[in-house]
Scaffold this active site. Structure first.
Site, PDB file in Angstrom:
ATOM      1  N   LYS A 268      -8.084  36.433 105.224  1.00  0.00           N
ATOM      2  CA  LYS A 268      -7.437  37.870 105.258  1.00  0.00           C
ATOM      3  C   LYS A 268      -7.510  38.355 104.270  1.00  0.00           C
ATOM      4  O   LYS A 268      -7.292  38.239 102.896  1.00  0.00           O
ATOM      5  CB  LYS A 268      -5.791  37.326 105.495  1.00  0.00           C
ATOM      6  N   ASP A 273      -0.824  45.776 101.378  1.00  0.00           N
ATOM      7  CA  ASP A 273       0.079  45.615 102.678  1.00  0.00           C
ATOM      8  C   ASP A 273       1.245  46.423 102.161  1.00  0.00           C
ATOM      9  O   ASP A 273       2.334  45.930 101.592  1.00  0.00           O
ATOM     10  CB  ASP A 273       0.245  44.381 102.835  1.00  0.00           C
ATOM     11  N   LYS A 280       7.790  47.952 104.101  1.00  0.00           N
ATOM     12  CA  LYS A 280       8.519  46.616 103.062  1.00  0.00           C
ATOM     13  C   LYS A 280       9.362  47.553 102.198  1.00  0.00           C
ATOM     14  O   LYS A 280       9.128  48.573 101.678  1.00  0.00           O
ATOM     15  CB  LYS A 280       7.326  45.986 102.283  1.00  0.00           C
ATOM     16  N   ASP A 291      -2.548  40.739  98.978  1.00  0.00           N
ATOM     17  CA  ASP A 291      -2.599  40.380 100.199  1.00  0.00           C
ATOM     18  C   ASP A 291      -3.770  40.091 100.671  1.00  0.00           C
ATOM     19  O   ASP A 291      -4.283  39.761 101.945  1.00  0.00           O
ATOM     20  CB  ASP A 291      -1.495  41.288 101.047  1.00  0.00           C
ATOM     21  N   ASP A 350       4.551  45.036 110.100  1.00  0.00           N
ATOM     22  CA  ASP A 350       4.198  44.130 108.838  1.00  0.00           C
ATOM     23  C   ASP A 350       3.683  42.861 109.358  1.00  0.00           C
ATOM     24  O   ASP A 350       3.599  41.815 108.366  1.00  0.00           O
ATOM     25  CB  ASP A 350       5.591  44.159 108.227  1.00  0.00           C
ATOM     26  N   GLU A 352       0.588  42.078 109.998  1.00  0.00           N
ATOM     27  CA  GLU A 352      -0.799  42.350 110.540  1.00  0.00           C
ATOM     28  C   GLU A 352      -1.627  41.416 110.124  1.00  0.00           C
ATOM     29  O   GLU A 352      -2.803  41.390 110.689  1.00  0.00           O
ATOM     30  CB  GLU A 352      -1.138  43.786 109.727  1.00  0.00           C
ATOM     31  N   ARG A 354      -1.930  38.370 111.317  1.00  0.00           N
ATOM     32  CA  ARG A 354      -2.549  37.609 112.416  1.00  0.00           C
ATOM     33  C   ARG A 354      -3.112  38.473 113.247  1.00  0.00           C
ATOM     34  O   ARG A 354      -3.955  37.850 113.994  1.00  0.00           O
ATOM     35  CB  ARG A 354      -1.226  36.940 113.132  1.00  0.00           C
TER      36      ARG A 354
END
Length: 435
Positions: A268, A273, A280, A291, A350, A352, A354
């Site tokens: 990933k 993010d 967030k 991230d 949030d 994202e 997956r």
């Protein structure tokens, strides 16, 4: 740092400090300690008798030799009970010791593979652990400090071996340890870069550089190619950002005549993010440049694999993009279509990770990969479940998962396997899409 091996005795080495190990169940039964103690007129044994040196794990006692032996200092390091000795303890202890010695201005150090209990270890594995601990333990990120780092780097580390141990064995282990540890530090560098520098494009550039320095094959898929492949989940995450997404594909061919001998590493690569429209809180956003750690790990692992040259075919795939709340950002309630043809209803923007991995996994399957490991900073809930000393693993093949857990234990990366019960699938059902 120059890491080498010699067969000198510990008292005649021309270094600023030497590290020797001891155990709490036999603190004086260590050959190098006895040798040093004779040179120091019994100082070490006296400290043991007085209880200052107990051999507990993590204990460090620094003694200035005052000209009685060539090394200016000797650092006595406790490893705990010898029956509990692990490679990871050697690795961690080495890093702790070198940071301590660097902090007091030492630039040349030696350590030894000899001593009671230590000689029962494989000298090659021992030397590799010392090397990894040294390179990993001395890592620091100070490139953006205008004054630089005031601590001088350690220039030299010597690993003493017994004459019966072949020099080639230790040299090979040092080389292997440096390749692995330097790859980890390469990943750390990427993760520590600010998000205004470490964009998806910059990740792709670093992957290209790693490929050019080795024999890796590399392909960078841009937004146009992703659209043609139908990667709607990845592109849905990317559409709120001004930064172009990249799918980085790196290939190592170590068994060209056996295409079935393959492994896929997926990472990933969310370079920042924000949470998207499900923004967030500020405290949760502060470290979100990290991230992309899964993607950084895959790029760095591919570099190490290319240098170590195992007999296996490995493909590394990194889905790199930002997750931002721009005017074109995807919304809760949107439906996207993945490369596999499955549709996904967006419940929370949030989540994202997956989404980008869904398309990366589909791509991996499309090019024939059958054994896949994906690595991601997917959810902080795993820290709630397991704390900070272990990570979670979710696998659909118990035998393959077991191999990965075993490899993690060897590398000092603990993992815990979570269940994948059929009943959990009900929680992914949507009234409007497949998932």
């Amino acid at each position: 740092m120059d890491i080498k091996t010699k067969t000198n005795t510990i008292t005649d080495l021309e270094v600023a400090a030497i590290i020797v190990y001891t155990f709490n169940d036999k603190p004086y039964g260590n050959g190098p300690i006895v040798t040093a103690d004779k040179a120091l007129d019994g100082t070490i044994n006296k400290l043991i008798q007085e209880g200052e040196i107990k051999g507990k794990y993590g204990e460090r006692t620094l003694i200035h030799t005052l000209g009685k032996m060539n090394p200016g200092r000797i650092l006595i390091v406790g490893l705990g009970n010898h029956s509990g000795l692990t490679v990871d303890k050697i690795r961690a202890t080495t890093g702790d010791c070198l940071r301590h010695l660097r902090g007091i201005g030492v630039t040349s150090i030696a350590t030894t593979l000899e001593g009671e209990y230590l000689e029962s270890l494989d000298p090659g594995i021992f030397a590799q652990a010392i090397t990894e601990g040294a390179v990993l333990g001395l890592y620091r990120m100070s490139k953006y400090k205008s004054g630089g780092d005031p601590q001088e780097d350690i220039a030299e580390l010597t690993i003493l071996r017994a004459p019966k141990v072949a020099e080639s064995t230790i040299v090979h282990s040092i080389t292997k340890g440096k390749i692995i540890a330097e790859a980890v530090n390469f990943a750390r560098d990427m993760v520590n870069e600010p998000a205004n520098i470490m964009t998806p494009t910059r990740m792709a550039e670093l992957a290209l550089l790693a490929a050019k320095q080795t024999d890796l094959k590399i392909e960078i898929l841009d937004q146009t190619v992703m659209q043609r492949l139908g990667m709607g989940a990845l592109l849905g995450v990317a559409q709120g950002s001004a930064e172009s997404p990249k799918l980085i594909v790196m290939k190592y061919i170590g068994d060209p005549n056996n295409k079935e001998n393959n492994l896929g590493l997926l990472g990933k690569g969310i370079t920042f993010d924000s949470g998207g429209l499900d923004l967030k809180p500020p405290s949760g956003m502060a470290t979100m440049k990290q991230d992309m750690a899964g993607g950084a790990s895959v790029i760095a692992a591919m570099q190490a694999i290319a240098l170590l040259k195992p007999s296996i075919n490995v493909t590394g795939i990194v889905a790199a993009t930002e997750n931002m709340p721009g005017g074109k950002a995807q919304r809760p309630g949107d439906i996207v279509k993945t490369m596999s043809g499955k549709t996904i209803e967006i419940d929370n923007t949030d989540a994202e990770g997956r989404l980008v991995l869904a398309d990366a996994l589909s791509y991996a399957r499309s090019i024939g990969l059958t054994k896949i490991i994906d690595v991601a900073t997917l959810t902080g809930a795993i820290v709630i479940a397991l704390g900070k000393h272990c990570t979670g693993a979710f696998g659909n093949d118990p035998a393959f998962t077991s191999k990965m857990l075993s490899s993690g234990e060897t590398a000092g990366e603990r993992m815990w396997s979570f269940p994948m019960f059929e009943e959990y699938k009900d929680q992914y059902k949507s009234d409007f899409a497949d998932l």
